[in-house]
Design an enzyme around this catalytic site. Structure first.
Site, PDB file in Angstrom:
ATOM      1  N   GLY B  15       1.481 -40.714 -39.193  1.00  9.69           N
ATOM      2  CA  GLY B  15       2.369 -41.876 -39.047  1.00  9.69           C
ATOM      3  C   GLY B  15       1.756 -43.100 -39.682  1.00  9.69           C
ATOM      4  O   GLY B  15       0.548 -43.308 -39.586  1.00  9.69           O
ATOM      5  N   THR B 143      -4.707 -45.581 -37.024  1.00  8.69           N
ATOM      6  CA  THR B 143      -3.730 -45.184 -36.012  1.00  8.69           C
ATOM      7  C   THR B 143      -3.387 -46.385 -35.150  1.00  8.69           C
ATOM      8  O   THR B 143      -4.275 -47.071 -34.664  1.00  8.69           O
ATOM      9  CB  THR B 143      -4.216 -44.045 -35.104  1.00  8.69           C
ATOM     10  OG1 THR B 143      -3.284 -43.925 -34.020  1.00  8.69           O
ATOM     11  CG2 THR B 143      -5.601 -44.301 -34.517  1.00  8.69           C
ATOM     12  N   ASP B 145      -2.264 -45.960 -32.401  1.00  9.43           N
ATOM     13  CA  ASP B 145      -2.503 -45.457 -31.041  1.00  9.43           C
ATOM     14  C   ASP B 145      -3.911 -45.752 -30.525  1.00  9.43           C
ATOM     15  O   ASP B 145      -4.153 -45.633 -29.324  1.00  9.43           O
ATOM     16  CB  ASP B 145      -2.259 -43.947 -30.993  1.00  9.43           C
ATOM     17  CG  ASP B 145      -0.792 -43.602 -31.152  1.00  9.43           C
ATOM     18  OD1 ASP B 145       0.050 -44.430 -30.754  1.00  9.43           O
ATOM     19  OD2 ASP B 145      -0.483 -42.529 -31.680  1.00  9.43           O
ATOM     20  N   MET B 189       5.228 -47.383 -28.309  1.00  3.37           N
ATOM     21  CA  MET B 189       4.692 -46.081 -28.697  1.00  3.37           C
ATOM     22  C   MET B 189       3.413 -45.751 -27.925  1.00  3.37           C
ATOM     23  O   MET B 189       2.833 -46.596 -27.255  1.00  3.37           O
ATOM     24  CB  MET B 189       4.453 -46.057 -30.199  1.00  3.37           C
ATOM     25  CG  MET B 189       5.747 -45.972 -31.007  1.00  3.37           C
ATOM     26  SD  MET B 189       5.415 -45.971 -32.797  1.00  3.37           S
ATOM     27  CE  MET B 189       7.036 -45.513 -33.450  1.00  3.37           C
ATOM     28  N   GLY B 190       2.956 -44.541 -28.088  1.00  3.89           N
ATOM     29  CA  GLY B 190       1.749 -44.065 -27.410  1.00  3.89           C
ATOM     30  C   GLY B 190       2.048 -42.795 -26.643  1.00  3.89           C
ATOM     31  O   GLY B 190       2.538 -42.847 -25.528  1.00  3.89           O
ATOM     32  N   ARG B 191       1.794 -41.666 -27.264  1.00  3.81           N
ATOM     33  CA  ARG B 191       2.116 -40.380 -26.643  1.00  3.81           C
ATOM     34  C   ARG B 191       1.207 -40.082 -25.465  1.00  3.81           C
ATOM     35  O   ARG B 191       1.656 -39.766 -24.382  1.00  3.81           O
ATOM     36  CB  ARG B 191       1.911 -39.270 -27.670  1.00  3.81           C
ATOM     37  CG  ARG B 191       3.178 -38.798 -28.293  1.00  3.81           C
ATOM     38  CD  ARG B 191       2.927 -37.564 -29.130  1.00  3.81           C
ATOM     39  NE  ARG B 191       4.040 -37.409 -30.049  1.00  3.81           N
ATOM     40  CZ  ARG B 191       4.043 -37.816 -31.293  1.00  3.81           C
ATOM     41  NH1 ARG B 191       2.972 -38.399 -31.807  1.00  3.81           N
ATOM     42  NH2 ARG B 191       5.103 -37.661 -32.052  1.00  3.81           N
ATOM     43  N   GLU B 245       5.867 -44.637 -24.314  1.00  9.97           N
ATOM     44  CA  GLU B 245       6.801 -43.525 -24.540  1.00  9.97           C
ATOM     45  C   GLU B 245       6.296 -42.225 -23.908  1.00  9.97           C
ATOM     46  O   GLU B 245       7.061 -41.341 -23.584  1.00  9.97           O
ATOM     47  CB  GLU B 245       7.022 -43.296 -26.040  1.00  9.97           C
ATOM     48  CG  GLU B 245       5.758 -42.877 -26.781  1.00  9.97           C
ATOM     49  CD  GLU B 245       5.977 -42.516 -28.250  1.00  9.97           C
ATOM     50  OE1 GLU B 245       7.105 -42.200 -28.659  1.00  9.97           O
ATOM     51  OE2 GLU B 245       4.988 -42.564 -29.012  1.00  9.97           O
ATOM     52  N   LEU B 298       9.483 -50.644 -35.631  1.00  6.99           N
ATOM     53  CA  LEU B 298       9.133 -52.037 -35.925  1.00  6.99           C
ATOM     54  C   LEU B 298       7.674 -52.332 -35.589  1.00  6.99           C
ATOM     55  O   LEU B 298       6.997 -53.071 -36.292  1.00  6.99           O
ATOM     56  CB  LEU B 298      10.047 -52.983 -35.148  1.00  6.99           C
ATOM     57  CG  LEU B 298      11.549 -52.803 -35.399  1.00  6.99           C
ATOM     58  CD1 LEU B 298      12.348 -53.527 -34.319  1.00  6.99           C
ATOM     59  CD2 LEU B 298      11.944 -53.295 -36.778  1.00  6.99           C
ATOM     60  N   GLN B 299       7.194 -51.773 -34.483  1.00 11.57           N
ATOM     61  CA  GLN B 299       5.832 -52.075 -34.030  1.00 11.57           C
ATOM     62  C   GLN B 299       4.762 -51.520 -34.949  1.00 11.57           C
ATOM     63  O   GLN B 299       3.628 -51.979 -34.905  1.00 11.57           O
ATOM     64  CB  GLN B 299       5.627 -51.543 -32.609  1.00 11.57           C
ATOM     65  CG  GLN B 299       5.636 -50.025 -32.504  1.00 11.57           C
ATOM     66  CD  GLN B 299       5.874 -49.521 -31.098  1.00 11.57           C
ATOM     67  OE1 GLN B 299       5.035 -49.647 -30.232  1.00 11.57           O
ATOM     68  NE2 GLN B 299       7.058 -48.955 -30.872  1.00 11.57           N
TER      69      GLN B 299
END
Lengths: 412, 412
Positions: B15, B143, B145, B189-191, B245, B298-299
């Site tokens: 990503g 990342t 993340d 985000m952030g799985r 998320e 967007l983030q």
């Protein structure tokens, strides 16, 4: 013109924008500096604060904090969606407003809002004239929707347009990162006017524009839409679609209508969820990876990306309202007239009778929508482009925006 | 250390972020200037471009356009989510990679990505060593993340954190504009790691923070969540909630799971729609007006709001990778070590063996999550704050960002 001495009230109403506080600051700063104005009150939550007598004394604020209103999104005084009655049918609210005006010797009333707010403003102006209370009433426009009558454009629109076009350009980059298929649906605000949706097309000026744009000025046809999307997707493997939240079928029903859950105080349906809905429909049809993105509140509060042109004009609108009223004007909304001198953009203020503005929505001219009804013309882009120019130097606090912190001391 | 002369390849994977191109520019600029490196190739879509021999010759680019990579979001060379096999089981891809490396005399391979990319990088490094092909392989981290092992933080995180905290502060202002009830759910985000969700809490440093933040490091309890939300809402009439998320129930199922529609190439579930889902649940429970906002792409592509610290460190990571390799290093990812000198933040690079990094996810330490499991501690904020500092002066074109325009001329 005889000098009218007295206090003023500034109120904010309707949905906020990134720059509505720049207009409020234009009013407040100019009023504080005016010899005719004896006190400057900010109404808490617009006309509701007038009705309840909840007024903040702006002279008690630190001038540096007031200046930060230029960079503070949303309506710092608080807003409302209060629908005031027709005074000829029920004048209860007006009698209460008159009482508050008399108590605080309010001789100037500035109302900062959109269509509905200009209607409120107009009704108050008419009532005060009818009962013979000497008070000058001015409308200060704001709306990201750009749909107010009689003005070339509206404060708030340029910044939202800049946010939308920039975000669409960034999403364009992101959505093309893989060599696999990808369709992106971006939903922007705009119930009845497509100014914001059309503004996304400005990203095309830097080669990162949406492939398709759908505006509420024309009827939406789902079959045609799916043909539009799939033909681009089949050819390019990518497709970016921008839709206005207000797109509707020929019978007038909103495409998002199944998602309607509640309504605001003016009886408007609250829209949303359209991007996700269209993304699902496209996914079923094409099997492609589809992402729906709703710019949601971000597009109207993204002050970090405000247009300098818009901030300056918003301030000017507030300042002009006070100057006009002090010089005897009343019953007008401040508007803008565009002057194209030597090919460059300049803008001057004009005055539009409130009665002409109230409740009329200015839509995108049909000749600025392309023949396929899925995009805007160069004339549309040429109209919007000057309004998104320039950036403010944003005061920062720990790497984050430094918003105004008002004391909000109640007037007694 | 013996000088190794040959070409280099830079590839981008996974990503994208707002600043991954700043790292690519760090590699490209440093490599173009290095006497040891005879040619600089950009792989189209990461390892897929290596496999297909689709390599762009970076020496054919205008240096000024290359420099604009510092401000261009997403992966300009294209990315991929290609899962490379274990070379001990199937070495087809590796033989092809070796073939391409030999054809172009590639002696340096730089791979710019996250966890999965470091795994790819590590496998290629091991294979080349095994077959005795002299080639230096370096990982350049990216990342949003912030979950890579062995480094204090990751390039891309600071800019996403700045975007999230700024947007949350702006939404806070917008969501408080009316004196009526309003609950806002913001999905970031952030799985598996809650670094991004936690970063929203930085908006609290300027008085505009979320009331509640839920991270995927702890199990999510819907009943507790609804109690948390309603108690704040009942007291204050407003509530802003931020959710990652990846929040999941104790049994491991994602709260958003019902919305899972497809998966990416690595077998990760594609999440989304969580904000809308929680908003509906809260609305049913409270009857309040609730708005779900998903920051979506967007983030991770909001380069207009990139953190200067992040851009500079991202460039540094790329530059360090090249310098390390030219000086004989191989099999490492560039990481950061935080130095707190005189209370101020400084950062130096370090090298982490790729084998240690690959596929391990660094999560938010549990001691940085509050006792109620609905927020982060001051230590968390103190960790993130230096990473969001500073803003870039963004080159503009017609009021919009001026992104790099590369020629992308294929090497032969």
């Amino acid at each position: 013109m005889e000098q009218l001495k007295g206090a003023c009230i500034i109120g904010q109403s309707g949905g906020p924008t990134s720059v509505i506080n720049a207009s409020a600051y234009g009013v407040i700063r100019t009023a504080l500096d005016s010899p005719s104005i004896t006190a400057v009150y900010g109404a808490a939550n617009g006309i509701k604060g007038v009705l309840s007598g909840k007024l903040y004394d702006m002279s008690k604020e630190d001038p540096a904090e007031l200046e930060l209103l230029l960079h503070t999104p949303s309506s710092e005084l608080g807003s409302c969606r209060y629908k005031i009655k027709d005074p000829d049918i029920d004048d209860t609210d007006y009698r209460r407003i008159l009482e508050v005006f008399q108590k605080f010797n309010v001789r100037y009333f500035f109302y900062n809002g959109g269509n509905d707010s200009m209607d409120t403003c107009n009704k108050i102006s008419r009532y005060m004239k009818k009962v013979g209370y000497d008070c000058r009433v001015m409308g200060v426009p704001k709306t990201i929707d750009n749909d107010l009558f009689g003005t070339d454009h509206c404060p708030g629109f340029g910044s939202a347009a800049k946010y939308i076009a920039t975000s669409c350009a960034e999403v364009y980059k992101d959505a093309r990162v893989y060599d696999t298929g990808m369709i992106t649906v971006i939903e922007v605000m705009g119930r009845h006017a497509g100014w914001l949706a059309g503004s996304a097309a400005l990203a095309g000026l830097i080669g990162c524009g949406p492939d398709l744009v759908y505006l509420p000025e024309v009827d939406f046809d789902m079959d045609k839409f799916l043909v539009d999307v799939t033909s681009i997707y089949d050819r390019e493997g990518k497709c970016i679609v921008v839709v206005s939240e207000g797109i509707h079928y020929a019978d007038g029903t909103f495409v998002s209508e199944a998602k309607v859950a509640s309504s605001d105080g003016f009886g408007h349906a609250q829209l949303g969820g359209l991007a996700a809905r269209l993304a699902n429909i496209i996914k079923e049809k094409t099997g492609s990876k589809v992402r729906g993105i709703e710019l949601s509140l971000l597009q109207r509060c993204g002050a970090h990306l405000a247009s300098k042109c818009d901030v300056e004009e918003s301030f000017l609108a507030g300042k002009t309202a006070v100057e006009t009223a002090v010089n005897g004007g009343s019953g007008y909304m401040v508007g803008f007239e565009r002057l194209e001198e030597d090919g460059g953009y300049t803008c001057k203020t004009k005055l539009i009778p409130l009665a002409d503005v109230a409740n009329y929505e200015k839509k995108v001219p049909l000749e600025w929508i392309n023949a396929e009804k899925n995009g805007v013309t160069k004339d549309f882009a040429a109209y919007v482009l000057p309004l998104i120019q320039g950036e403010m130097e944003i005061p920062k606090d720990m790497g984050l925006p430094r918003f105004a912190r008002l004391n909000k001391i109640l007037a007694e």
